[in-house]
Scaffold this motif. Structure first.
Motif, PDB file in Angstrom:
ATOM      1  N   GLN A 294       0.773  -0.963   0.197  1.00 15.75           N
ATOM      2  CA  GLN A 294       0.045   0.112   0.165  1.00 15.75           C
ATOM      3  C   GLN A 294       0.821   1.217   0.235  1.00 15.75           C
ATOM      4  OE1 GLN A 294      -3.895   0.501   0.872  1.00 15.75           O
ATOM      5  NE2 GLN A 294      -3.286   2.451   0.479  1.00 15.75           N
TER       6      GLN A 294
ATOM      7  N   HIS B 192       4.027   1.420  -1.014  1.00 14.87           N
ATOM      8  CA  HIS B 192       4.682   1.803  -2.235  1.00 14.87           C
ATOM      9  C   HIS B 192       3.891   1.683  -3.512  1.00 14.87           C
ATOM     10  CE1 HIS B 192       8.965   1.460  -0.493  1.00 14.87           C
ATOM     11  NE2 HIS B 192       8.294   0.752   0.123  1.00 14.87           N
ATOM     12  N   LEU B 193       3.003   0.936  -3.758  1.00 14.57           N
ATOM     13  CA  LEU B 193       1.877   0.926  -4.945  1.00 14.57           C
ATOM     14  C   LEU B 193       0.825   1.404  -4.706  1.00 14.57           C
ATOM     15  CD1 LEU B 193       3.075  -2.896  -5.955  1.00 14.57           C
ATOM     16  CD2 LEU B 193       4.347  -0.607  -6.375  1.00 14.57           C
ATOM     17  N   GLY B 194       0.367   1.830  -3.724  1.00 11.72           N
ATOM     18  CA  GLY B 194      -1.175   2.111  -3.442  1.00 11.72           C
ATOM     19  C   GLY B 194      -2.113   1.135  -3.425  1.00 11.72           C
ATOM     20  N   LYS B 195      -3.256   1.466  -3.510  1.00 10.51           N
ATOM     21  CA  LYS B 195      -4.525   0.340  -3.173  1.00 10.51           C
ATOM     22  C   LYS B 195      -4.202  -0.646  -3.942  1.00 10.51           C
ATOM     23  CE  LYS B 195      -8.551   1.235  -4.404  1.00 10.51           C
ATOM     24  NZ  LYS B 195      -9.781   1.848  -4.909  1.00 10.51           N
ATOM     25  N   ILE B 196      -3.786  -0.533  -5.064  1.00 12.44           N
ATOM     26  CA  ILE B 196      -3.775  -1.944  -5.828  1.00 12.44           C
ATOM     27  C   ILE B 196      -2.598  -2.831  -5.709  1.00 12.44           C
ATOM     28  CG2 ILE B 196      -2.180  -1.019  -7.903  1.00 12.44           C
ATOM     29  CD1 ILE B 196      -4.066  -2.041  -9.985  1.00 12.44           C
TER      30      ILE B 196
ATOM     31  N   VAL C 100       2.726  -1.012 -12.608  1.00  9.54           N
ATOM     32  CA  VAL C 100       1.973   0.109 -11.930  1.00  9.54           C
ATOM     33  C   VAL C 100       3.376   0.774 -11.322  1.00  9.54           C
ATOM     34  CG1 VAL C 100      -0.165  -0.285 -11.523  1.00  9.54           C
ATOM     35  CG2 VAL C 100       1.708  -1.103  -9.695  1.00  9.54           C
ATOM     36  N   ALA C 101       4.508   0.472 -11.396  1.00  9.66           N
ATOM     37  CA  ALA C 101       5.753   0.890 -10.602  1.00  9.66           C
ATOM     38  C   ALA C 101       6.949   0.640 -11.500  1.00  9.66           C
ATOM     39  CB  ALA C 101       5.622   0.576  -9.238  1.00  9.66           C
TER      40      ALA C 101
ATOM     41  N   TYR D 144      -4.997  -2.882 -19.996  1.00  7.07           N
ATOM     42  CA  TYR D 144      -4.487  -2.222 -18.621  1.00  7.07           C
ATOM     43  C   TYR D 144      -5.853  -2.185 -17.844  1.00  7.07           C
ATOM     44  CZ  TYR D 144      -1.175   0.106 -15.729  1.00  7.07           C
ATOM     45  OH  TYR D 144      -0.349   0.312 -14.836  1.00  7.07           O
TER      46      TYR D 144
ATOM     47  N   ASP E  73      -3.561   6.101  -6.608  1.00  2.00           N
ATOM     48  CA  ASP E  73      -2.286   6.352  -5.574  1.00  2.00           C
ATOM     49  C   ASP E  73      -1.254   5.416  -5.922  1.00  2.00           C
ATOM     50  OD1 ASP E  73      -3.684   3.706  -5.280  1.00  2.00           O
ATOM     51  OD2 ASP E  73      -4.107   4.121  -3.185  1.00  2.00           O
TER      52      ASP E  73
ATOM     53  N   PRO F  81       2.420   4.847  -8.456  1.00  6.96           N
ATOM     54  CA  PRO F  81       3.715   5.904  -8.826  1.00  6.96           C
ATOM     55  C   PRO F  81       3.106   6.234 -10.154  1.00  6.96           C
ATOM     56  CG  PRO F  81       4.674   3.972  -7.859  1.00  6.96           C
ATOM     57  CD  PRO F  81       3.133   3.487  -7.675  1.00  6.96           C
ATOM     58  N   ILE F  82       2.321   5.307 -10.823  1.00  2.00           N
ATOM     59  CA  ILE F  82       2.154   5.662 -12.571  1.00  2.00           C
ATOM     60  C   ILE F  82       0.957   6.301 -12.860  1.00  2.00           C
ATOM     61  CG2 ILE F  82       0.792   3.547 -12.845  1.00  2.00           C
ATOM     62  CD1 ILE F  82       3.781   4.078 -15.026  1.00  2.00           C
TER      63      ILE F  82
ATOM     64  N   LEU G 287       8.560   5.331 -14.149  1.00  4.39           N
ATOM     65  CA  LEU G 287       8.865   3.672 -14.211  1.00  4.39           C
ATOM     66  C   LEU G 287      10.198   3.369 -13.833  1.00  4.39           C
ATOM     67  CD1 LEU G 287       6.402   2.480 -16.717  1.00  4.39           C
ATOM     68  CD2 LEU G 287       6.100   2.135 -14.310  1.00  4.39           C
TER      69      LEU G 287
END
Lengths: 317, 227
Positions: A251, A253-257, A295-296, B83, B156, B158-159, B226
């Motif tokens: 959470q 570092h990547l958020g909710k997902i 996502v990151a 996606y 929320d 990073p991307i 990224l």
């Protein structure tokens, strides 16, 4: 604690949990054994007295209980199977075996009297005047001696290493002189020597033993089951804590997902109650890294995984 | 005007290179999206923006430009759909190689389709252009909505800001392709004295320029996010 002097040792310091006691008792009978088997357990003490192959007495005593005959045999079998006991076998003369029996089943007139405080002479006079049969048990921390009386007259002495009643009082008196020596006075009621039954003839010793073995097996299974339940619960708890930690870090570092990704990859591990460890988690880290790349970036993911590994190692085992 | 076309071509070249490079260095989910943007360079700019290139007058080159342009928006829309599905289900499959091979195969099949048919004339090219722009216009709107949903799902992470940039990209593309479609549908290029044409023409040029800048900028920004 049953205080008895050691006779002539036949076997000492045997773990009764490793002996088939039904067979052992049978062999005693066949061998016309005279003497006693003493079982010491953390909870209490059991004594089986043999007279020429007849099991004339069974006693099991704890601080709260005083069991005799079949109950004593049954309880001794159960305790023996816990594997925490110690078995000693001592040979005695026929007369002494009987005396020991009467001693164990007699009435305690005085218990634990300090020899320096008691008037031993007047006690002996009273034994004679009242024509008492019984025994004076004199003991210190190290030794025990018995003085047997019958009809008010001293019969003889028995101390550690004796196999028979002796007529010399040297050893017994030397025990009385040891510091902190105490005396118990036990008296027997009547003379029932002739009516003593062979407990092995009237009791199904093999049946008692089988029951004890079955009960012990059941108890062990229950203990193992409980232990495995405990382990399972602990592992489940550890899995939950690991999952919660990973979700929290994902959470951050990547958020909710990230939380959902961790949950999904955790499910994929299919732990099914098995232990969670570093090697199991390697696959998890690999899969999470792959899906997190959607996502990151790698640097953020590597940092997250590093924190997860550190956090996991910091969890209580 | 030629200078402006050169600047546009330069921007699209940068955007194309950045997006293609991005497709190689990142997760599979970005492949369709990045390849789609890269195809704009091939399909739109090379035949259309550089009058100096040899073969510009070749109807097959022009026809392929429109077809690749159409494939471009279809492929990137497919990528955004993938996606979106990922953000909802956390499931993803396929490989980069399959995407590259699939795109090359479809382009090859399209070329074959052109070659086995009569040589495209001006009317055919006009129809192909309208088909291409129609796809761009409506799929841009759909993609804006889809990207909005993706953004909400991953806001929320990073991307997430990268997806906000894509909404701007598609808004620019909508202006660019929408104005061209408007001109084609109403044949305004034959009525150039009308104010509608003038507005549409400049909207088209501005949209095109902004789209090229925003595409390159967005992929550079995504690359930074990224890292």
């Amino acid at each position: 604690m049953i205080l008895l002097p050691r006779g002539n040792p036949v076997k000492e310091n045997i773990n009764p949990g490793k002996v088939n006691l039904a067979d052992a008792l049978g062999k005693m009978r066949q061998g016309k054994f005279t003497g006693y088997m003493r079982f010491d357990f953390p909870e209490g003490t059991g004594v089986f007295i043999y007279q020429e192959g007849r099991l004339i007495s069974g006693l099991y005593e704890t601080e709260r209980e005083h069991l005799i005959a079949y109950d004593a045999i049954d309880r001794t079998f159960h305790e023996a199977l816990t594997g925490t006991g110690n078995l000693n076998i001592y040979r005695l003369s026929t007369e002494l075996a009987y005396s020991i029996h009467t001693l164990l089943h007699g009435e305690m007139l005085h218990k634990g009297q300090d020899l320096q405080l008691i008037d031993i002479k007047s006690l002996l006079v009273r034994m004679r005047e009242e024509k008492r049969s019984g025994c004076l048990r004199i003991y210190s921390k190290e030794h025990i001696a018995l003085i047997f009386y019958r009809g008010g007259n001293p019969l003889g002495f028995f101390h550690d290493g004796s196999t028979d009643i002796e007529t010399t009082a040297d050893s017994s008196l030397s025990v009385a002189k040891e510091p902190g020596a105490k005396v118990d006075v036990l008296v027997t009621i009547g003379d029932s020597e002739k009516s003593l039954a062979d407990l092995m003839q009237t009791a199904d010793v093999a049946g008692l033993w089988s029951n004890a073995v079955a009960a012990r097996r059941l108890q062990r299974e229950e203990q193992e089951h409980a232990a495995s339940k405990t382990l399972e619960t602990r592992e489940a708890d550890r899995r939950q804590k690991t999952l919660a930690l990973f979700q929290q870090l994902a959470q951050a570092h990547l958020g909710k997902i990230g939380t959902s990704l961790v949950e999904k990859e955790f499910d994929k591990m299919k732990l099914n109650g098995s232990q969670i460890n570093d090697s199991v988690l390697d696959g998890f880290y690999r899969n999470l890294s792959k899906s997190a790349r959607l996502v990151a970036g790698p640097s953020k993911i590597d940092k997250m995984l590093e924190e997860m590994k550190r956090g996991f190692n910091g969890l209580p085992k | 005007m030629e200078m402006f076309q050169v600047v546009l071509a330069l921007f699209w070249l940068i955007a194309g290179i950045v997006s293609f490079y991005f497709s190689i260095g990142n997760a599979r989910v970005w492949t369709s999206i990045a390849v789609g943007f890269f195809l704009i360079l091939l399909g739109e700019i090379i035949p259309g923006a550089l009058p100096f290139l040899p073969g510009l007058g070749n109807p097959y080159v022009l026809a392929m430009g429109h077809i690749i342009g159409t494939l471009s928006i279809l492929i990137m829309s497919h990528g955004f759909q993938e996606y979106y599905v990922f953000t909802r289900t956390l499931e993803f499959e396929g490989s980069k190689l399959h995407v590259y091979l699939g795109v090359v195969s479809v382009i090859g099949a399209s070329l074959l389709f052109l070659l086995i048919n009569p040589t495209p004339d001006a009317e055919v090219l006009r129809v192909l252009r309208i088909v291409e722009n129609t796809n761009w216009v409506f799929l841009s709107l759909i993609n804006i909505d889809l990207i909005r949903k993706i953004y909400l799902n991953i806001k929320d992470t990073p991307i997430s800001n990268g997806f906000a940039c894509f909404m701007v990209v598609f808004a620019c593309i909508f202006l660019w392709k929408g104005s061209q479609l408007y001109i084609d549908v109403f044949s305004l290029d034959t009525k150039q004295d009308l104010i509608n044409y003038t507005i549409s023409h400049y909207t088209n040029l501005t949209g095109n320029l902004l789209a090229s800048i925003s595409v390159g900028g967005t992929f550079l920004y995504l690359g930074k996010l990224l890292r």
